[in-house]
Scaffold this motif. Structure first.
Motif, PDB file in Angstrom:
ATOM      1  N   ALA A   1      -8.061  -0.331   7.166  1.00  0.00           N
ATOM      2  CA  ALA A   1      -8.097   0.811   8.084  1.00  0.00           C
ATOM      3  C   ALA A   1      -6.695   1.306   8.405  1.00  0.00           C
ATOM      4  O   ALA A   1      -6.436   2.523   8.437  1.00  0.00           O
ATOM      5  CB  ALA A   1      -8.832   0.432   9.361  1.00  0.00           C
ATOM      6  N   CYS A   2      -5.760   0.376   8.629  1.00  0.00           N
ATOM      7  CA  CYS A   2      -4.382   0.758   8.959  1.00  0.00           C
ATOM      8  C   CYS A   2      -3.707   1.433   7.772  1.00  0.00           C
ATOM      9  O   CYS A   2      -3.023   2.450   7.922  1.00  0.00           O
ATOM     10  CB  CYS A   2      -3.587  -0.466   9.395  1.00  0.00           C
ATOM     11  N   GLN A   3      -3.881   0.870   6.591  1.00  0.00           N
ATOM     12  CA  GLN A   3      -3.273   1.469   5.410  1.00  0.00           C
ATOM     13  C   GLN A   3      -3.795   2.880   5.181  1.00  0.00           C
ATOM     14  O   GLN A   3      -3.012   3.809   4.937  1.00  0.00           O
ATOM     15  CB  GLN A   3      -3.566   0.598   4.193  1.00  0.00           C
ATOM     16  N   ASP A   4      -5.109   3.048   5.290  1.00  0.00           N
ATOM     17  CA  ASP A   4      -5.703   4.370   5.067  1.00  0.00           C
ATOM     18  C   ASP A   4      -5.227   5.371   6.112  1.00  0.00           C
ATOM     19  O   ASP A   4      -4.920   6.533   5.780  1.00  0.00           O
ATOM     20  CB  ASP A   4      -7.223   4.275   5.097  1.00  0.00           C
ATOM     21  N   ARG A   5      -5.153   4.929   7.357  1.00  0.00           N
ATOM     22  CA  ARG A   5      -4.756   5.848   8.435  1.00  0.00           C
ATOM     23  C   ARG A   5      -3.309   6.283   8.287  1.00  0.00           C
ATOM     24  O   ARG A   5      -2.975   7.464   8.476  1.00  0.00           O
ATOM     25  CB  ARG A   5      -4.965   5.173   9.803  1.00  0.00           C
ATOM     26  N   VAL A   6      -2.425   5.350   7.979  1.00  0.00           N
ATOM     27  CA  VAL A   6      -1.006   5.683   7.823  1.00  0.00           C
ATOM     28  C   VAL A   6      -0.802   6.568   6.596  1.00  0.00           C
ATOM     29  O   VAL A   6      -0.063   7.566   6.651  1.00  0.00           O
ATOM     30  CB  VAL A   6      -0.155   4.403   7.736  1.00  0.00           C
ATOM     31  N   LEU A   7      -1.446   6.243   5.492  1.00  0.00           N
ATOM     32  CA  LEU A   7      -1.301   7.051   4.288  1.00  0.00           C
ATOM     33  C   LEU A   7      -1.822   8.469   4.490  1.00  0.00           C
ATOM     34  O   LEU A   7      -1.203   9.440   4.036  1.00  0.00           O
ATOM     35  CB  LEU A   7      -2.038   6.394   3.117  1.00  0.00           C
ATOM     36  N   ALA A   8      -2.945   8.599   5.179  1.00  0.00           N
ATOM     37  CA  ALA A   8      -3.495   9.938   5.437  1.00  0.00           C
ATOM     38  C   ALA A   8      -2.526  10.767   6.268  1.00  0.00           C
ATOM     39  O   ALA A   8      -2.328  11.968   6.009  1.00  0.00           O
ATOM     40  CB  ALA A   8      -4.844   9.821   6.144  1.00  0.00           C
ATOM     41  N   PHE A   9      -1.895  10.135   7.246  1.00  0.00           N
ATOM     42  CA  PHE A   9      -0.922  10.855   8.084  1.00  0.00           C
ATOM     43  C   PHE A   9       0.294  11.262   7.265  1.00  0.00           C
ATOM     44  O   PHE A   9       0.740  12.416   7.318  1.00  0.00           O
ATOM     45  CB  PHE A   9      -0.504   9.973   9.262  1.00  0.00           C
TER      46      PHE A   9
ATOM     47  N   ALA B   1       0.818  -1.215   0.000  1.00  0.00           N
ATOM     48  CA  ALA B   1       0.000   0.000   0.000  1.00  0.00           C
ATOM     49  C   ALA B   1       0.849   1.262   0.000  1.00  0.00           C
ATOM     50  O   ALA B   1       0.605   2.193  -0.785  1.00  0.00           O
ATOM     51  CB  ALA B   1      -0.931  -0.010   1.206  1.00  0.00           C
ATOM     52  N   LEU B   2       1.849   1.317   0.864  1.00  0.00           N
ATOM     53  CA  LEU B   2       2.632   2.543   1.009  1.00  0.00           C
ATOM     54  C   LEU B   2       3.527   2.801  -0.192  1.00  0.00           C
ATOM     55  O   LEU B   2       3.788   3.958  -0.538  1.00  0.00           O
ATOM     56  CB  LEU B   2       3.468   2.469   2.288  1.00  0.00           C
ATOM     57  N   SER B   3       4.003   1.733  -0.837  1.00  0.00           N
ATOM     58  CA  SER B   3       4.906   1.922  -1.982  1.00  0.00           C
ATOM     59  C   SER B   3       4.184   2.458  -3.213  1.00  0.00           C
ATOM     60  O   SER B   3       4.831   2.813  -4.199  1.00  0.00           O
ATOM     61  CB  SER B   3       5.606   0.603  -2.320  1.00  0.00           C
TER      62      SER B   3
END
Length: 287
Positions: free
Chosen positions: A270-278, A51-53
């Motif tokens: 949920a974790c992917q969305d939260r980390v990406l938003a931050f 997700a992050l990459s």
């Protein structure tokens, strides 16, 4: 994957994706290899790298004495882990990076920000390791290793590490240098020949000073309290990743965003969305 010499220690790393740099400190205790982001515990299901990459250049690496990275027989410390991380950023030509730590990687991520705040844009501290039960378990692991050494000798540690393939987190007998003993013949020979009294001092100092408190290890509250780096803190909730550890970071860090969600509700999406938003919120430098 490339291996680069950082401060005299071979370090295996990989860069994945495109976008702003995100230096990722692996979970897994003394077995903090880069594969842990996709294979270790709950991280294998969270899908952070994939997700992050998509929007960030994820920099993953084997912490020294882990995976295929090398090691050195010396008292281990958070500052030495910071030295490796900073050298990797320098090698890649990265002036400023977001950081993300999982489990015990949170201590190194925060320690890097404390020591070199101008190099860190933001930090994600996901399920930070810490708490009384965590400290006690770490010290017990070192005591068990030292007992094995005094009974069987250092050559027996080398032999066991190579026979079992287990890391220090799973089998205390093999000690914190197990990976380096497998990867480097010269290191293994030097390790086996080390004076027992010297080794005991190095090991005891590592245990006492690396796991030095009942909160998140290695970080002085006063240093955290004056740190301007924004942080996302995501709590764990077991004996090694206590809620008290995460709350301690929330209390000390002036710019902490605490995601108050139970682990059961920390789904991959949920974790992917939260980390990406931050990360996205802190990826544009102010004018």
């Amino acid at each position: 994957m490339p291996i680069v010499d950082l401060d005299g220690i071979p370090t295996r790393y990989e860069t994945i994706g495109q976008g702003p740099a995100l230096l990722m400190f692996s979970p897994g205790g003394f077995d903090s290899s880069l594969e842990n982001w996709t294979s270790f515990g709950r991280y294998k299901d969270l899908g952070f790298l994939g997700a992050l990459s998509q929007r960030y250049t994820c920099i993953v690496f084997d912490r020294r004495e882990s995976g295929q990275s090398g090691g050195r027989l010396e008292r281990l410390s958070w500052s030495r882990y910071v030295t490796q991380a900073l050298a990797l950023l320098d090698h890649l030509g990265v002036d400023r990076a977001h950081t993300m730590g999982g489990c015990v990687g949170c201590s190194t991520a925060a320690a890097l920000a404390v020591a070199h705040p101008v190099r860190v844009r933001s930090m994600v501290l996901f399920s930070p390791a810490g708490g009384y039960t965590y400290r006690a378990a770490q010290h017990l692991r070192f005591h068990r290793h030292l007992g094995f050494v005094h009974e069987h000798g250092l050559q027996a540690v080398v032999d066991l590490a190579r026979e079992s393939g287990a890391g220090f987190s799973k089998d205390p007998r093999v000690g914190p240098w197990a990976a380096a003993l497998r990867n480097d013949e010269a290191f293994a020979a030097s390790y086996a020949a080390t004076d027992l009294g010297r080794y005991t001092a190095i090991l005891s100092g590592t245990s006492r000073l690396l796991f030095d408190r009942d909160t998140v290890p290695g970080l002085e509250p006063e240093d955290l309290a004056v740190l301007d780096v924004p942080a996302l803190v995501v709590p764990g909730e077991d004996d090694s990743h206590t809620r008290s550890a995460a709350r301690h970071l929330q209390e000390c860090l002036p710019d902490a965003d605490y995601w108050d969600v139970p682990v059961a509700e920390q789904t991959p999406a949920a974790c992917q969305d939260r980390v990406l938003a931050f990360l996205d919120a802190h990826s544009t430098d102010p004018c």
